[in-house]
Design a protein around this motif. Structure first.
Motif, mmCIF file in Angstrom:
data_model
loop_
_atom_site.group_PDB
_atom_site.id
_atom_site.type_symbol
_atom_site.label_atom_id
_atom_site.label_comp_id
_atom_site.label_asym_id
_atom_site.label_seq_id
_atom_site.Cartn_x
_atom_site.Cartn_y
_atom_site.Cartn_z
ATOM 1 N N PRO A 31 0.850 -1.199 0.000
ATOM 2 C CA PRO A 31 0.000 0.000 0.000
ATOM 3 C C PRO A 31 0.885 1.248 0.000
ATOM 4 O O PRO A 31 1.979 1.241 0.561
ATOM 5 C CB PRO A 31 -0.790 -0.118 1.310
ATOM 6 C CG PRO A 31 -0.735 -1.566 1.671
ATOM 7 C CD PRO A 31 0.583 -2.069 1.154
ATOM 8 N N LYS A 32 0.415 2.291 -0.638
ATOM 9 C CA LYS A 32 1.218 3.509 -0.771
ATOM 10 C C LYS A 32 1.609 4.050 0.596
ATOM 11 O O LYS A 32 0.784 4.161 1.494
ATOM 12 C CB LYS A 32 0.439 4.569 -1.540
ATOM 13 C CG LYS A 32 1.259 5.805 -1.871
ATOM 14 C CD LYS A 32 0.480 6.766 -2.741
ATOM 15 C CE LYS A 32 1.318 8.000 -3.066
ATOM 16 N NZ LYS A 32 0.569 8.961 -3.920
ATOM 17 N N LEU A 33 2.898 4.363 0.727
ATOM 18 C CA LEU A 33 3.431 4.860 1.999
ATOM 19 C C LEU A 33 4.231 6.132 1.750
ATOM 20 O O LEU A 33 4.955 6.226 0.757
ATOM 21 C CB LEU A 33 4.327 3.807 2.659
ATOM 22 C CG LEU A 33 4.752 4.090 4.105
ATOM 23 C CD1 LEU A 33 3.583 3.807 5.045
ATOM 24 C CD2 LEU A 33 5.945 3.232 4.504
ATOM 25 N N ALA A 34 4.116 7.087 2.650
ATOM 26 C CA ALA A 34 4.883 8.335 2.551
ATOM 27 C C ALA A 34 5.494 8.654 3.910
ATOM 28 O O ALA A 34 4.815 8.582 4.935
ATOM 29 C CB ALA A 34 3.987 9.476 2.097
ATOM 30 N N LEU A 35 6.776 8.975 3.907
ATOM 31 C CA LEU A 35 7.498 9.394 5.103
ATOM 32 C C LEU A 35 7.788 10.880 4.992
ATOM 33 O O LEU A 35 8.294 11.355 3.968
ATOM 34 C CB LEU A 35 8.806 8.616 5.233
ATOM 35 C CG LEU A 35 9.793 9.093 6.302
ATOM 36 C CD1 LEU A 35 9.266 8.781 7.696
ATOM 37 C CD2 LEU A 35 11.162 8.459 6.094
ATOM 38 N N SER A 36 7.477 11.625 6.049
ATOM 39 C CA SER A 36 7.710 13.068 6.044
ATOM 40 C C SER A 36 8.455 13.477 7.310
ATOM 41 O O SER A 36 8.072 13.091 8.417
ATOM 42 C CB SER A 36 6.374 13.814 5.962
ATOM 43 O OG SER A 36 6.577 15.207 6.031
ATOM 44 N N VAL A 37 9.514 14.236 7.135
ATOM 45 C CA VAL A 37 10.299 14.772 8.247
ATOM 46 C C VAL A 37 10.401 16.277 8.049
ATOM 47 O O VAL A 37 10.774 16.750 6.969
ATOM 48 C CB VAL A 37 11.723 14.168 8.273
ATOM 49 C CG1 VAL A 37 12.546 14.775 9.409
ATOM 50 C CG2 VAL A 37 11.667 12.657 8.402
ATOM 51 N N SER A 38 10.075 17.045 9.085
ATOM 52 C CA SER A 38 10.154 18.506 8.966
ATOM 53 C C SER A 38 10.685 19.115 10.256
ATOM 54 O O SER A 38 10.310 18.692 11.357
ATOM 55 C CB SER A 38 8.778 19.094 8.642
ATOM 56 O OG SER A 38 7.842 18.793 9.653
ATOM 57 N N GLY A 39 11.584 20.089 10.108
ATOM 58 C CA GLY A 39 12.118 20.832 11.241
ATOM 59 C C GLY A 39 12.777 19.976 12.304
ATOM 60 O O GLY A 39 12.788 20.350 13.479
ATOM 61 N N LEU A 40 13.370 18.846 11.900
ATOM 62 C CA LEU A 40 13.890 17.887 12.887
ATOM 63 C C LEU A 40 15.206 18.353 13.496
ATOM 64 O O LEU A 40 16.123 18.772 12.792
ATOM 65 C CB LEU A 40 14.088 16.522 12.233
ATOM 66 C CG LEU A 40 14.259 15.356 13.209
ATOM 67 C CD1 LEU A 40 12.932 15.011 13.872
ATOM 68 C CD2 LEU A 40 14.813 14.128 12.493
ATOM 69 N N ALA A 41 15.287 18.275 14.813
ATOM 70 C CA ALA A 41 16.521 18.571 15.542
ATOM 71 C C ALA A 41 16.874 17.380 16.411
ATOM 72 O O ALA A 41 16.018 16.826 17.110
ATOM 73 C CB ALA A 41 16.352 19.820 16.403
#
Length: 218
Positions: A17-27
């Protein structure tokens, strides 16, 4: 009845099944050392990222944060809109530095445990081992395997998990040339199903179209 030759391709597995990983502003930090600041990353079906950089730059820390093992200092990680800890059971297959083998346990015994744990038919064990050229060692105890053979067994466990996001920490570390070729084929097959791969590595890995993220330059 003889086993199928190693050159025989396995039955094509269904797409994930379609999967998306999102990372934003990570410290991320370790003590007073900043490992990453304002890191952003987007990954979709069939994509791969290689995490590079010298020791201590945060490759493993980033993998652990993506797996939900480590809480970042700031920022957000989502897998299809969910936090990693919630998505992990269905989405993530993890390979750390340890191979997770008991010395007196055979490969067959070890992989039966993992297949049962993941709800995967035991019939999937032999094809996974064939892909890693390990089927002839299926009844050998882990203590009698070389370091590279133990790593191949751990990679078979990742395949058996049948999860779309692979997080791999130095997957090719102890592998010889043939082992790295097997790994490359596994990754290509996984990506063709719509799987995602993020791997920390000190070794060059010839994975077509894989992006590279140098943790030492963040």
């Amino acid at each position: 009845m003889t086993s199928a030759p190693l050159s025989q391709p396995p039955e094509p597995a269904p797409a994930f099944p379609k999967l998306a990983l999102s990372v934003s502003g990570l410290a991320l930090s370790r003590g007073d050392t900043v490992l990453a600041h304002d890191l952003a990353l987007e990954l979709g079906p069939g994509e791969a990222v290689l995490l590079t950089g010298r020791n201590g730059t945060g490759k493993t820390s980033l993998l652990r944060a993506l797996a939900g093992f480590l809480e970042p200092d700031a920022g957000e990680i989502t897998i299809n809109g969910e936090r990693p800890a919630l998505a992990a059971a269905d989405a993530i297959a993890w390979l750390g530095h340890a191979d997770g083998l008991k010395p007196g346990e055979s490969i067959r015994q070890a992989l039966r445990f993992w297949a049962d744990l993941h709800g995967v038919p035991r019939s999937a064990i032999l094809p996974a081992l064939r892909a890693l050229e390990m089927d002839h060692l299926i009844d050998r105890p882990a203590a009698r395997l070389s370091r590279g053979q133990q790593r191949r067994c751990a990679l078979a466990r990742v395949v058996l998990a049948n999860r779309p996001l692979w997080l791999l920490d130095e997957p090719a570390g102890p592998l010889d040339g043939e082992g790295r070729a097997c790994l490359a084929t596994l990754v290509a097959t996984h990506r063709a199903r719509g799987g995602l791969v993020i791997a920390a590595t000190h070794q060059p890995l010839d994975w077509p179209d894989a992006r590279s993220l140098d943790m030492g330059r963040l």
